[in-house]
Scaffold this motif. Structure first.
Motif, PDB file in Angstrom:
ATOM      1  N   TYR A 204       0.665  -1.036   0.046  1.00  0.00           N
ATOM      2  CA  TYR A 204      -0.121   0.013  -0.073  1.00  0.00           C
ATOM      3  C   TYR A 204       1.306   1.454   0.044  1.00  0.00           C
ATOM      4  O   TYR A 204       0.275   2.423  -0.691  1.00  0.00           O
ATOM      5  N   ALA A 205       1.655   1.123   0.142  1.00  0.00           N
ATOM      6  CA  ALA A 205       2.974   2.953   1.036  1.00  0.00           C
ATOM      7  C   ALA A 205       3.272   1.865  -0.183  1.00  0.00           C
ATOM      8  O   ALA A 205       3.813   3.528  -0.894  1.00  0.00           O
ATOM      9  N   THR A 206       4.162   1.223  -1.193  1.00  0.00           N
ATOM     10  CA  THR A 206       4.554   1.698  -2.756  1.00  0.00           C
ATOM     11  C   THR A 206       4.188   1.821  -3.305  1.00  0.00           C
ATOM     12  O   THR A 206       3.717   2.733  -4.579  1.00  0.00           O
ATOM     13  N   ALA A 207       2.773   1.811  -3.527  1.00  0.00           N
ATOM     14  CA  ALA A 207       1.249   1.860  -4.639  1.00  0.00           C
ATOM     15  C   ALA A 207       0.906   3.419  -4.174  1.00  0.00           C
ATOM     16  O   ALA A 207       0.398   4.917  -5.178  1.00  0.00           O
ATOM     17  N   GLN A 208       1.142   3.927  -2.987  1.00  0.00           N
ATOM     18  CA  GLN A 208       0.564   5.726  -2.911  1.00  0.00           C
ATOM     19  C   GLN A 208       2.113   6.703  -3.414  1.00  0.00           C
ATOM     20  O   GLN A 208       2.018   7.455  -4.077  1.00  0.00           O
ATOM     21  N   ARG A 209       3.277   5.331  -2.632  1.00  0.00           N
ATOM     22  CA  ARG A 209       4.478   6.714  -3.794  1.00  0.00           C
ATOM     23  C   ARG A 209       4.128   6.123  -4.976  1.00  0.00           C
ATOM     24  O   ARG A 209       4.285   7.410  -5.882  1.00  0.00           O
ATOM     25  N   ASP A 211       1.547   6.177  -7.046  1.00  0.00           N
ATOM     26  CA  ASP A 211       0.590   7.273  -7.471  1.00  0.00           C
ATOM     27  C   ASP A 211       0.989   8.735  -7.204  1.00  0.00           C
ATOM     28  O   ASP A 211       0.995   9.582  -8.049  1.00  0.00           O
ATOM     29  N   THR A 212       1.764   9.191  -6.115  1.00  0.00           N
ATOM     30  CA  THR A 212       2.135  10.745  -6.048  1.00  0.00           C
ATOM     31  C   THR A 212       3.756  11.055  -7.106  1.00  0.00           C
ATOM     32  O   THR A 212       3.091  11.845  -7.490  1.00  0.00           O
ATOM     33  N   GLU A 213       4.020   9.741  -7.383  1.00  0.00           N
ATOM     34  CA  GLU A 213       5.157   9.862  -8.453  1.00  0.00           C
ATOM     35  C   GLU A 213       4.498  10.027 -10.057  1.00  0.00           C
ATOM     36  O   GLU A 213       5.159  11.395 -11.009  1.00  0.00           O
ATOM     37  N   ALA A 214       2.939   9.485 -10.557  1.00  0.00           N
ATOM     38  CA  ALA A 214       2.428   9.525 -11.119  1.00  0.00           C
ATOM     39  C   ALA A 214       2.039  10.922 -11.528  1.00  0.00           C
ATOM     40  O   ALA A 214       1.585  11.619 -12.242  1.00  0.00           O
ATOM     41  N   GLN A 215       1.587  11.438 -10.086  1.00  0.00           N
ATOM     42  CA  GLN A 215       1.278  12.909 -10.075  1.00  0.00           C
ATOM     43  C   GLN A 215       2.054  13.393 -10.286  1.00  0.00           C
ATOM     44  O   GLN A 215       1.494  14.924 -11.171  1.00  0.00           O
ATOM     45  N   ARG A 216       2.859  13.860  -9.777  1.00  0.00           N
ATOM     46  CA  ARG A 216       4.279  14.407  -9.783  1.00  0.00           C
ATOM     47  C   ARG A 216       4.283  14.382 -11.689  1.00  0.00           C
ATOM     48  O   ARG A 216       4.751  15.489 -12.249  1.00  0.00           O
ATOM     49  N   PHE A 217       4.812  13.484 -11.787  1.00  0.00           N
ATOM     50  CA  PHE A 217       4.934  13.207 -13.744  1.00  0.00           C
ATOM     51  C   PHE A 217       3.627  13.262 -14.324  1.00  0.00           C
ATOM     52  O   PHE A 217       3.858  14.558 -15.750  1.00  0.00           O
ATOM     53  N   SER A 239      -1.193  10.978 -18.124  1.00  0.00           N
ATOM     54  CA  SER A 239      -2.919  11.181 -17.447  1.00  0.00           C
ATOM     55  C   SER A 239      -3.549   9.269 -16.989  1.00  0.00           C
ATOM     56  O   SER A 239      -4.047   8.972 -15.964  1.00  0.00           O
ATOM     57  N   ILE A 240      -3.466   8.768 -18.636  1.00  0.00           N
ATOM     58  CA  ILE A 240      -3.750   6.966 -18.453  1.00  0.00           C
ATOM     59  C   ILE A 240      -2.348   6.373 -17.163  1.00  0.00           C
ATOM     60  O   ILE A 240      -3.426   6.033 -16.304  1.00  0.00           O
ATOM     61  N   GLN A 241      -1.419   6.279 -17.182  1.00  0.00           N
ATOM     62  CA  GLN A 241      -0.705   6.154 -15.735  1.00  0.00           C
ATOM     63  C   GLN A 241      -1.115   6.950 -14.317  1.00  0.00           C
ATOM     64  O   GLN A 241      -0.729   6.027 -14.066  1.00  0.00           O
ATOM     65  N   ALA A 242      -1.624   8.007 -14.908  1.00  0.00           N
ATOM     66  CA  ALA A 242      -2.179   8.119 -13.283  1.00  0.00           C
ATOM     67  C   ALA A 242      -2.781   7.754 -12.783  1.00  0.00           C
ATOM     68  O   ALA A 242      -3.092   7.001 -11.731  1.00  0.00           O
ATOM     69  N   GLN A 243      -4.053   8.176 -13.693  1.00  0.00           N
ATOM     70  CA  GLN A 243      -5.648   6.720 -13.383  1.00  0.00           C
ATOM     71  C   GLN A 243      -4.879   5.404 -13.478  1.00  0.00           C
ATOM     72  O   GLN A 243      -5.618   4.628 -12.381  1.00  0.00           O
ATOM     73  N   GLN A 244      -4.015   4.787 -13.921  1.00  0.00           N
ATOM     74  CA  GLN A 244      -4.211   3.060 -13.381  1.00  0.00           C
ATOM     75  C   GLN A 244      -3.091   2.966 -11.699  1.00  0.00           C
ATOM     76  O   GLN A 244      -3.753   2.459 -11.057  1.00  0.00           O
ATOM     77  N   ARG A 245      -2.502   4.267 -11.700  1.00  0.00           N
ATOM     78  CA  ARG A 245      -2.342   4.402 -10.282  1.00  0.00           C
ATOM     79  C   ARG A 245      -2.804   4.432  -9.516  1.00  0.00           C
ATOM     80  O   ARG A 245      -3.173   3.632  -7.888  1.00  0.00           O
ATOM     81  N   GLN A 246      -3.823   5.387  -9.995  1.00  0.00           N
ATOM     82  CA  GLN A 246      -5.384   5.304  -8.279  1.00  0.00           C
ATOM     83  C   GLN A 246      -5.739   4.400  -8.146  1.00  0.00           C
ATOM     84  O   GLN A 246      -5.950   3.656  -7.405  1.00  0.00           O
ATOM     85  N   ARG A 247      -6.326   3.411  -9.040  1.00  0.00           N
ATOM     86  CA  ARG A 247      -7.235   2.496  -9.167  1.00  0.00           C
ATOM     87  C   ARG A 247      -5.879   1.148  -7.878  1.00  0.00           C
ATOM     88  O   ARG A 247      -6.757   0.306  -7.610  1.00  0.00           O
ATOM     89  N   ASP A 248      -4.682   1.415  -8.464  1.00  0.00           N
ATOM     90  CA  ASP A 248      -3.872  -0.265  -7.500  1.00  0.00           C
ATOM     91  C   ASP A 248      -3.325   1.175  -6.709  1.00  0.00           C
ATOM     92  O   ASP A 248      -3.539   0.030  -5.755  1.00  0.00           O
ATOM     93  N   LEU A 249      -4.278   2.504  -6.130  1.00  0.00           N
ATOM     94  CA  LEU A 249      -4.057   2.571  -5.043  1.00  0.00           C
ATOM     95  C   LEU A 249      -4.964   1.789  -4.096  1.00  0.00           C
ATOM     96  O   LEU A 249      -5.060   1.662  -2.977  1.00  0.00           O
ATOM     97  N   GLN A 250      -6.113   1.494  -4.596  1.00  0.00           N
ATOM     98  CA  GLN A 250      -7.329   1.380  -4.415  1.00  0.00           C
ATOM     99  C   GLN A 250      -7.079   0.189  -4.268  1.00  0.00           C
ATOM    100  O   GLN A 250      -7.680  -0.613  -3.149  1.00  0.00           O
ATOM    101  N   GLU A 251      -6.675  -1.002  -5.156  1.00  0.00           N
ATOM    102  CA  GLU A 251      -7.286  -2.356  -4.865  1.00  0.00           C
ATOM    103  C   GLU A 251      -5.691  -2.576  -3.658  1.00  0.00           C
ATOM    104  O   GLU A 251      -6.091  -3.614  -2.999  1.00  0.00           O
ATOM    105  N   ALA A 252      -4.742  -1.596  -3.481  1.00  0.00           N
ATOM    106  CA  ALA A 252      -3.781  -2.523  -2.622  1.00  0.00           C
ATOM    107  C   ALA A 252      -4.166  -2.097  -0.857  1.00  0.00           C
ATOM    108  O   ALA A 252      -4.500  -2.661  -0.733  1.00  0.00           O
ATOM    109  N   GLN A 253      -5.476  -0.759  -0.881  1.00  0.00           N
ATOM    110  CA  GLN A 253      -5.904  -1.077   0.444  1.00  0.00           C
ATOM    111  C   GLN A 253      -7.032  -1.773   0.622  1.00  0.00           C
ATOM    112  O   GLN A 253      -7.114  -2.184   1.704  1.00  0.00           O
ATOM    113  N   LEU A 254      -7.615  -2.340  -0.189  1.00  0.00           N
ATOM    114  CA  LEU A 254      -8.553  -2.984  -0.062  1.00  0.00           C
ATOM    115  C   LEU A 254      -7.900  -4.789  -0.186  1.00  0.00           C
ATOM    116  O   LEU A 254      -8.354  -5.241   1.097  1.00  0.00           O
TER     117      LEU A 254
END
Length: 479
Positions: A204-209, A211-217, A239-254
């Protein structure tokens, strides 16, 4: 008058029929007072044990989460796991069965009280002056009124009794081995659930990082597009990469939440999710050399001990079946009264006396039942031999398999850690090159994915080693 005997605190009380109701009322009153108190005391004792086992490290009064180590988790799981306690229950039952089998080898003492009433003959003709004239209609009885109050010391000797005791001892050894199997299996289950939560939190922490990196990019690409340095396609890809990272973050949280729930079921008698686990995966356990592991497996493998005990129990069962085909001896020693009056003396004659009965039973014919029991016991013995041979081969295979799994997992951890470090450095350099116009958006996306995969692979490698060691220790015990 009919007499009955009641045991009260180890004493025999004889009373007439008229006193039955009063005695029964007294006996029931004692039970009504004593039994609930005993059950309440036992229940409170069991409750205290469960509370002491499962409520250690209680949450702080300020509501801060409870911190649990792996040893705390194992301690809590032992107090709550039903399969583990089922094995302990079987062990307790086997222990009591051996006590009962041992009691069958020793003399038993009982005290019997009975009253026999037989219809009388009245005044027989021609027997007025004859002392041998019967007074009751049944010749087996000694009079119209017959009182029997005797202690009986009984001893039975047979091959079956000795074989049953030895079989119960082997069954107890098998139950001990199965309890150890359940203990080690519980360690594997708790280890998987405990470190599963640790790794889920890491991912989950990796997914957060990520997601942060995707948003920064995405922000960098948008700024570069405004300056005319990159094309619109780069922004779309970011944008596609950032959306995928948000989905990965949700899956990691679940996944993290599911892992927390799985561990909470093992640890808490009442529902509690307010806890945290200690991440000690950075300090892996050492792995001994294979010859040491092999020696430990031969000495401490509970599955092999269980198979050996099962074979011993089957052999004793065959012996017990043979005992059913051989003679058996029983001896009874009676002391007390068997008289027409319930008295120690009658007309100056002492009624107290003793008698001994020795019985030798010789089996002759049972429609093949005894032979059938022997055949059953021999079939079970042959099956136990086959299972023991299979268990020995399986031990060698599992030992080599689990050791190689643990050895491979440990040797790969350094490589996985190095890959994660290089992936992080690669992403950093690729970002710098992209801002300088020397790399493409596809290289950035690839570097981001590579870093996430490398970090997750490193975390998976660490839990893989811990679980592999736990599996190996099911065969060898702790090392």
């Amino acid at each position: 008058m009919k007499f009955r005997g009641i045991n009260f605190r180890g004493k025999k009380i004889l009373m007439s029929r008229n006193g039955d109701r009063a005695a029964a009322a007294l006996f029931i009153s004692v039970l009504a007072v004593a039994v609930p108190a005993l059950f309440a005391q036992a229940s409170s004792g069991e409750l205290r044990v469960v509370q002491q086992s499962a409520s250690g490290n209680a949450p702080a009064a300020d509501g801060s989460p409870l911190t649990i180590t792996l040893q705390d988790a194992l301690h809590r799981a032992r107090a709550l796991d039903p399969q583990y306690h089922s094995a302990l229950t079987d062990l307790g039952v086997a222990r009591e069965e051996r006590v009962q089998a041992r009691a069958g080898l020793l003399p038993s003492v009982t005290y019997n009280n009975s009253f026999i009433y037989t219809e009388g003959t009245g005044q027989p003709r021609g027997c007025a002056l004859t002392a041998s004239c019967p007074t009751s209609r049944f010749i087996a009885n000694n009079g119209v009124h017959e009182y029997i109050s005797q202690g009986d010391a009984h001893q039975a000797v047979s091959l079956t009794n000795f074989a049953d005791y030895r079989r119960s001892s082997a069954a107890l050894a098998q139950a001990r081995a199965k309890a150890e199997i359940a203990t080690r299996g519980l360690v594997v289950t708790v280890t998987q659930a405990y470190y599963g939560l640790v790794v889920a939190q890491r991912k989950y922490a990796t997914a957060q990082r990520a997601d942060t990196e995707a948003q920064r990019f995405l922000k960098i690409s948008q700024e570069l597009q405004k300056g005319g340095e990159v094309a619109r396609a780069d922004v779309v890809k970011a944008s596609i990469q950032a959306q995928q990272r948000q989905r990965d973050l949700q899956e990691a949280q679940l996944e993290m939440q599911h892992s927390r729930l799985d561990l909470a079921v093992l640890l808490f008698p009442d529902w509690n999710e307010n806890f945290s686990v200690v991440d000690d995966l950075q300090t892996p356990e050492p792995l001994p050399a294979f010859p040491e592991v092999e020696v430990a497996a031969k000495k401490n493998n509970p599955e092999l001990r269980s198979a050996l005990a099962a074979l011993a129990a089957a052999n004793h069962q065959v012996t017990a079946a043979w005992g059913g085909l051989l003679p058996s001896l029983s001896v009874d020693y009676f002391y007390g009264i068997d008289s027409n009056q319930f008295a120690i003396r009658t007309d100056g004659v002492r009624n107290l006396g003793y008698s001994t009965v020795a019985t030798l039973q010789i089996p002759i014919f049972s429609w093949g039942a005894d032979r059938s029991k022997l055949k059953q016991a021999e079939l079970r013995r042959d099956q136990a031999k086959l299972e023991l041979s299979h268990e020995q081969r399986q031990l060698l295979a599992h030992l080599r398999q689990f050791y190689e799994e643990a050895s491979t997992a440990r040797s790969e951890m350094e490589s996985l850690a190095s890959s994660a470090e290089m992936a992080a450095d690669s992403l950093r350099l690729t970002n710098l090159r992209y801002q300088a116009g020397e790399s493409t958006v596809l290289e950035i996306v690839d570097a981001q994915n590579t870093l996430t995969q490398a970090r997750n692979a490193y975390d998976d490698g660490q839990i893989r080693y811990r679980v592999a060691v736990a599996n190996l220790q099911t065969l060898t015990g702790s090392f």
